[in-house]
Design an enzyme around this catalytic site. Structure first.
Site, mmCIF file in Angstrom:
data_model
loop_
_atom_site.group_PDB
_atom_site.id
_atom_site.type_symbol
_atom_site.label_atom_id
_atom_site.label_comp_id
_atom_site.label_asym_id
_atom_site.label_seq_id
_atom_site.Cartn_x
_atom_site.Cartn_y
_atom_site.Cartn_z
ATOM 1 C CB CYS A 1 -89.100 18.227 -34.122
ATOM 2 S SG CYS A 1 -90.746 18.364 -34.809
ATOM 3 N NE ARG B 1 -90.696 16.810 -42.456
ATOM 4 C CZ ARG B 1 -91.713 17.302 -41.754
ATOM 5 N NH1 ARG B 1 -92.081 18.546 -41.919
ATOM 6 N NH2 ARG B 1 -92.347 16.548 -40.889
ATOM 7 C CB THR C 1 -91.128 26.726 -37.588
ATOM 8 O OG1 THR C 1 -91.373 25.495 -36.911
ATOM 9 C CG2 THR C 1 -92.319 27.622 -37.401
ATOM 10 N NE ARG D 1 -100.716 16.642 -46.599
ATOM 11 C CZ ARG D 1 -100.745 15.455 -46.031
ATOM 12 N NH1 ARG D 1 -100.584 14.360 -46.744
ATOM 13 N NH2 ARG D 1 -100.889 15.325 -44.728
ATOM 14 C CB VAL E 1 -98.428 19.332 -36.817
ATOM 15 C CG1 VAL E 1 -99.267 20.125 -35.824
ATOM 16 C CG2 VAL E 1 -97.136 18.868 -36.162
ATOM 17 C CB THR F 1 -91.869 24.084 -32.929
ATOM 18 O OG1 THR F 1 -92.682 22.920 -32.822
ATOM 19 C CG2 THR F 1 -90.881 24.128 -31.780
ATOM 20 C CG ASP G 1 -101.411 22.375 -47.226
ATOM 21 O OD1 ASP G 1 -101.020 21.859 -46.157
ATOM 22 O OD2 ASP G 1 -100.628 22.740 -48.133
#
Ligand SMILES: NC(=O)c1ccc[n+]([C@@H]2O[C@H](COP(=O)([O-])OP(=O)(O)OC[C@H]3O[C@@H](n4cnc5c(N)ncnc54)[C@H](O)[C@@H]3O)[C@@H](O)[C@H]2O)c1
Length: 426
Positions: free
Chosen positions: A261, A332, A86, A37, A14, A121, A32
């Site tokens: 998600c 994931r 999250t 990364r 995202v 989220t 980050d």
């Protein structure tokens, strides 16, 4: 707006596309906690493949986009965007630790007049009840007096090259009407299809969580139908095609619900609903049903093998695909792992092949050794083949070529293979 300087905290699926987009219009820094990364991004490559290397390199070279783990580099920003994970814990309860951590980060650098916008989220209330108190405590500043907030959920869909970040209409909100206008204006200035300004942060939070929960419930219904029709010997895909000829039938397919998600977010609302004394029966049932579909696919395959006289014990089985969705490297919460573990109760001879997945990551996350090259070498070896993920490269395969003999079983989880090639599908 000229004075806006943006810091995006959390550079994943995202945060990175959004930060890259903001950098075309505003001074933007990506922050980050993961140094590897950050190093990879600054070398011009995004392992999630969400931002093409040329766009990332252009952002760095032409627009001065910087990724960093150094707090000092975001201290002079005045518009903070938080896009950290999250997840849920082992009991499927919301795990807010990344959000608390990112809020501490913001608290260390935020100044008077600044705005922090959350993108992660969450259930309604997390921004104001869980995150902003942390920013207040660490910064010593007062919310809605010294600094302000917003919430703007992300709708990006990994692997989707059509609905890219700039084309997605975005919900925005702010902690006061004036801040809502500013937040809305900042997002509007980089989006092609504009925004929907929600009346409050809680409404914006709730809107995102129901988008994903609705999808989970709708897919669960299709999965339930698939189980019923499979038991009756009726092809579910045929039924859906026929029903779709009605103008208001919602056309969805049965399938595995994995990823970061849809398979996770409903738990946030389920848990919070219970705090208010509401038992969310439909959402809970949908989660249970969807979570059982990997095992169901494996059992269906075993049944077909039995029916065709294929010895199940020690059978050689090929699973094509392990990512949670097609044409994307994201593994994931992939439900293919459930297919694998259920089959492992019958045989140790399982090969998982996925050209999109990272071998080391899958080994690390799931302790499964996969193959991701030389697919042709696998031809002519297997008693059963399961097409688990509809990567474009799989759709054109002659899948029966992978069977040791034509009595073997081909099971199509995604319903994308020609009927002549398969023995069963969801
Ligand atoms: N992936 C999607 O398709 C998608 C779509 C819409 C919304 N969302 C939501 O967006 C949020 C982010 O998801 P994602 O898929 O981008 O996650 P991700 O795991 O891809 O990336 C998160 C990044 O945040 C970093 N991070 C974690 N904690 C941090 C901290 N305290 N400080 C700084 N960096 C930190 C991680 O190192 C990682 O690089 C989640 O709430 C998710 O539900 C995801």
């Amino acid at each position: 707006m000229d004075s806006i300087k943006i810091a995006v905290i959390g550079l994943g699926y995202v945060g990175l596309p959004l930060a890259r987009l903001f950098s075309t219009k505003y001074k933007t820094v990506g922050f980050d906690m993961n140094q590897a990364r950050v190093d990879a991004l600054m070398s011009g490559h995004d392992a999630t493949l969400e931002v093409a290397d040329d766009l990332l390199q252009e952002a760095i070279g032409k627009h001065g986009f910087v990724c960093t783990t150094d707090l000092e580099k975001i201290r002079d920003c005045n518009f903070y965007v938080v896009a950290v994970p999250t997840p849920v814990d082992h009991n499927n309860h919301p795990d807010l630790r990344p959000l608390w951590g990112a809020s501490e980060t913001v608290g260390k650098v935020i100044s008077r007049g600044d705005i922090v916008v959350y993108e992660s989220t969450v259930y309604p209330g997390v921004t104001e009840e869980e995150c902003l108190p942390v920013v207040e405590r660490v910064s010593g500043l007062k919310f809605n007096v010294d600094f302000f907030a917003g919430y703007s959920p992300e709708r990006i869909n990994p692997g989707d090259r059509e609905h890219t970040v700039e084309k997605i209409k975005k919900v925005t909100s702010g902690s006061t009407p004036e801040i809502a206008d500013i937040v809305d204006e900042v997002y509007n200035s980089v989006l092609v299809n504009g925004t929907h300004k929600a009346p409050s942060i809680k409404v914006a939070e709730a809107s995102k969580i129901i988008e994903n929960s609705q999808r989970d419930v709708n897919i669960a219904f299709m999965n339930e139908l698939a189980k019923i029709f499979n038991a009756m010997g009726i092809d579910t895909n045929d039924v859906i095609e026929a029903a779709s000829s009605k103008w208001n039938f919602i056309k969805l397919k049965p399938g595995l619900v994995g990823g970061h998600c849809i398979s996770v977010d409903p738990y946030y609302l389920i848990q919070k609903a219970q705090v208010y004394g509401v038992l969310p029966r439909v959402m809970s049932a949908a989660r249970r049903l969807n979570d059982g579909m990997g095992a169901y696919v494996a059992e269906q395959t075993i049944k077909l093998m039995n029916k065709k006289g294929v010895l199940v014990k020690d059978a050689k089985i090929l699973i094509l695909g392990i990512t949670f969705k097609e044409n994307c490297p994201d593994v994931r919460n992939t439900k293919i792992v459930d297919i694998y573990h259920t089959l492992k109760e019958y045989t140790n001879n399982i090969v998982v092949y996925d050209p999109w997945a990272n071998v080391d990551k899958v080994k690390h996350e799931y302790d499964i050794e996969i193959q991701n090259s030389e697919l042709e070498a696998l031809q002519g070896q297997f008693d059963a083949v399961i097409l688990g993920v509809a990567h474009d490269t799989f759709k054109s395969l002659n899948i029966r070529d992978f069977l040791a003999n034509q009595d073997g079983v081909v099971y199509d989880v995604k319903g994308v293979l020609a009927r002549t090639q398969i023995d069963g599908r969801l």
